[in-house]
Design a protein around this motif. Structure first.
Motif, PDB file in Angstrom:
ATOM      1  N   ALA A  80     -37.933 -17.627  16.405  1.00 48.39           N
ATOM      2  CA  ALA A  80     -38.574 -17.827  17.747  1.00 48.39           C
ATOM      3  C   ALA A  80     -38.721 -16.727  18.446  1.00 48.39           C
ATOM      4  N   ALA A  81     -39.826 -16.638  18.964  1.00 47.99           N
ATOM      5  CA  ALA A  81     -40.140 -15.303  20.172  1.00 47.99           C
ATOM      6  C   ALA A  81     -39.200 -15.513  21.143  1.00 47.99           C
ATOM      7  N   PRO A  82     -38.765 -14.494  21.960  1.00 50.54           N
ATOM      8  CA  PRO A  82     -37.986 -14.660  23.243  1.00 50.54           C
ATOM      9  C   PRO A  82     -38.878 -15.802  24.268  1.00 50.54           C
ATOM     10  N   ALA A  83     -37.751 -16.306  24.968  1.00 52.55           N
ATOM     11  CA  ALA A  83     -38.334 -17.353  25.942  1.00 52.55           C
ATOM     12  C   ALA A  83     -39.231 -16.623  26.991  1.00 52.55           C
ATOM     13  N   GLY A  84     -40.302 -17.170  27.152  1.00 47.19           N
ATOM     14  CA  GLY A  84     -41.364 -16.892  27.987  1.00 47.19           C
ATOM     15  C   GLY A  84     -42.629 -15.792  27.442  1.00 47.19           C
ATOM     16  N   ALA A  85     -42.250 -15.450  26.122  1.00 41.55           N
ATOM     17  CA  ALA A  85     -43.245 -14.563  25.395  1.00 41.55           C
ATOM     18  C   ALA A  85     -44.634 -15.181  25.550  1.00 41.55           C
ATOM     19  N   GLN A  86     -45.506 -14.197  25.655  1.00 44.32           N
ATOM     20  CA  GLN A  86     -47.045 -14.620  25.677  1.00 44.32           C
ATOM     21  C   GLN A  86     -47.392 -15.068  24.283  1.00 44.32           C
ATOM     22  N   PRO A  87     -48.096 -15.956  23.952  1.00 42.95           N
ATOM     23  CA  PRO A  87     -48.572 -16.657  22.749  1.00 42.95           C
ATOM     24  C   PRO A  87     -49.202 -15.518  21.879  1.00 42.95           C
ATOM     25  N   GLY A  88     -48.891 -15.578  20.706  1.00 42.41           N
ATOM     26  CA  GLY A  88     -49.209 -14.560  19.936  1.00 42.41           C
ATOM     27  C   GLY A  88     -48.001 -13.821  19.463  1.00 42.41           C
ATOM     28  N   THR A  89     -47.004 -13.557  20.251  1.00 41.25           N
ATOM     29  CA  THR A  89     -46.108 -12.866  20.151  1.00 41.25           C
ATOM     30  C   THR A  89     -45.045 -13.171  18.783  1.00 41.25           C
ATOM     31  N   SER A  90     -45.084 -14.371  18.303  1.00 39.56           N
ATOM     32  CA  SER A  90     -44.456 -14.945  17.101  1.00 39.56           C
ATOM     33  C   SER A  90     -45.160 -14.051  15.767  1.00 39.56           C
ATOM     34  N   PHE A  91     -46.322 -14.408  15.853  1.00 38.24           N
ATOM     35  CA  PHE A  91     -46.917 -13.634  14.809  1.00 38.24           C
ATOM     36  C   PHE A  91     -46.887 -12.069  14.727  1.00 38.24           C
ATOM     37  N   GLU A  92     -47.026 -11.539  15.943  1.00 32.40           N
ATOM     38  CA  GLU A  92     -46.871  -9.953  16.100  1.00 32.40           C
ATOM     39  C   GLU A  92     -45.587  -9.522  15.521  1.00 32.40           C
ATOM     40  N   ARG A  93     -44.504 -10.143  15.943  1.00 33.92           N
ATOM     41  CA  ARG A  93     -43.223  -9.736  15.523  1.00 33.92           C
ATOM     42  C   ARG A  93     -42.926 -10.032  13.809  1.00 33.92           C
ATOM     43  N   GLY A  94     -43.515 -11.112  13.445  1.00 39.42           N
ATOM     44  CA  GLY A  94     -43.541 -11.388  12.120  1.00 39.42           C
ATOM     45  C   GLY A  94     -44.333 -10.109  11.141  1.00 39.42           C
ATOM     46  N   LEU A  95     -45.388 -10.119  11.800  1.00 39.71           N
ATOM     47  CA  LEU A  95     -46.235  -8.895  11.073  1.00 39.71           C
ATOM     48  C   LEU A  95     -45.208  -7.605  10.931  1.00 39.71           C
ATOM     49  N   TYR A  96     -44.983  -7.121  12.285  1.00 40.87           N
ATOM     50  CA  TYR A  96     -44.432  -5.806  12.614  1.00 40.87           C
ATOM     51  C   TYR A  96     -43.139  -5.859  11.605  1.00 40.87           C
ATOM     52  N   SER A  97     -42.566  -7.047  11.169  1.00 35.83           N
ATOM     53  CA  SER A  97     -41.162  -6.704  10.333  1.00 35.83           C
ATOM     54  C   SER A  97     -41.574  -6.735   9.004  1.00 35.83           C
ATOM     55  N   ALA A  98     -42.721  -7.292   8.585  1.00 35.43           N
ATOM     56  CA  ALA A  98     -43.007  -7.318   7.008  1.00 35.43           C
ATOM     57  C   ALA A  98     -43.973  -6.267   6.898  1.00 35.43           C
ATOM     58  N   TYR A  99     -44.922  -5.470   7.848  1.00 34.03           N
ATOM     59  CA  TYR A  99     -45.630  -4.385   7.657  1.00 34.03           C
ATOM     60  C   TYR A  99     -45.002  -3.335   7.684  1.00 34.03           C
ATOM     61  N   LEU A 100     -43.965  -3.012   8.618  1.00 33.07           N
ATOM     62  CA  LEU A 100     -43.487  -1.770   8.932  1.00 33.07           C
ATOM     63  C   LEU A 100     -41.800  -1.818   8.998  1.00 33.07           C
ATOM     64  N   GLY A 101     -41.419  -2.839   8.651  1.00 33.42           N
ATOM     65  CA  GLY A 101     -39.871  -2.978   8.788  1.00 33.42           C
ATOM     66  C   GLY A 101     -39.192  -2.226   7.726  1.00 33.42           C
ATOM     67  N   GLY A 102     -37.933  -1.802   8.103  1.00 34.09           N
ATOM     68  CA  GLY A 102     -37.102  -1.187   7.017  1.00 34.09           C
ATOM     69  C   GLY A 102     -36.954   0.549   7.752  1.00 34.09           C
ATOM     70  N   LYS A 103     -36.377   1.291   6.845  1.00 37.17           N
ATOM     71  CA  LYS A 103     -36.248   2.574   7.206  1.00 37.17           C
ATOM     72  C   LYS A 103     -37.133   3.577   6.495  1.00 37.17           C
TER      73      LYS A 103
END
Length: 245
Positions: free
Chosen positions: A125-148
């Motif tokens: 879940a996105a942090p409490a009070g986060a703007q709509p769209g944040t859940s997708f953005e966080r999931g995308l960032y993790s999948a696309y650029l996650g790791g080292k």
């Protein structure tokens, strides 16, 4: 006692099945198909365009509203009906969208203006009070650029870069925040190229990048437009080449 225990166990199992088959539509639903396509390591916006236009839905049946995000702007509509897992959203008379719960997916019905789209509940879940769209953005960032990522060319060569789902970045010289361009004005300015925003202490600039499998190359963004025209960003000198570990 055994009979009573068996009956209570059966009731619990039936209750669990019933609740699983009738999930609530409330909360955030993300376009996991778009995220999975982007995670293959190619052009980001091509992957999003192929599986868009909506990237996230936020449903609030109690408040009677639903918000769709396309990665740039939010569209809020009124839920005019919600029964048996089916929602009808009225965007103030301009258009309607129909959403249906099917198993663990929220399905947006195909229309003349767009294809069927399927959305999943986010893993986190996105942090409490986060703007709509944040859940997708966080999931995308993790999948696309996650790791080292190792810097194989450019300032800081040999160092390790980590892009976090919350938009923070470490190890990339001169920067502590980033944002990927998903749609809207930034996409119009960079044309067929992917772009990102990099900054430190809230001061930054746009950059062009090219992702090819486990390699990410970041270029300076050169503006080819005249002073009175919308920026027309194209790749300039290569600044960094990163290799995913």
């Amino acid at each position: 006692m055994r009979v009573a225990f068996a009956l209570s166990l059966l009731a619990a199992l039936l209750s669990g099945c019933a609740s699983h088959s009738n999930p609530s539509p409330d909360g955030a639903w993300i376009n996991q198909t778009a995220i999975d396509a982007a995670a293959e390591g190619g052009n980001l916006r091509q992957a999003l365009l192929a599986h868009g236009p909506n990237l996230e839905w936020n449903i609030d049946t109690k408040g009677g509203k639903a918000i769709a995000s396309n990665g740039f702007e939010l569209s809020e509509g009124k839920i005019v009906s919600a029964a048996d897992g089916k929602l009808r959203i009225d965007f103030y008379g301009n258009s309607f969208e129909d959403l249906t719960l099917k198993g663990d997916a929220l399905v947006q019905t195909a229309t003349d203006s767009g294809p069927e789209q399927r959305f999943k509940a986010p893993k986190e879940a996105a942090p409490a009070g986060a703007q709509p769209g944040t859940s997708f953005e966080r999931g995308l960032y993790s999948a696309y650029l996650g790791g080292k990522w190792s810097i194989v060319q450019g300032e800081g060569q040999g160092g390790v870069v980590e892009f976090q789902p919350d938009g923070s970045v470490s190890g990339l010289p001169g920067n502590d925040r980033y944002a990927l361009c998903l749609a809207g004005d930034c996409a119009a300015m960079s044309g067929e190229y992917d772009s990102m925003w990099l900054e430190k202490n809230e001061q930054g600039n746009p950059w062009i990048f090219v992702r090819s499998g486990n390699q990410l190359e970041i270029f300076q963004a050169v503006n080819n437009a005249k002073a009175d025209e919308m920026p027309d960003l194209r790749p300039g000198a290569s600044q960094w080449v990163l290799q995913k570990n």
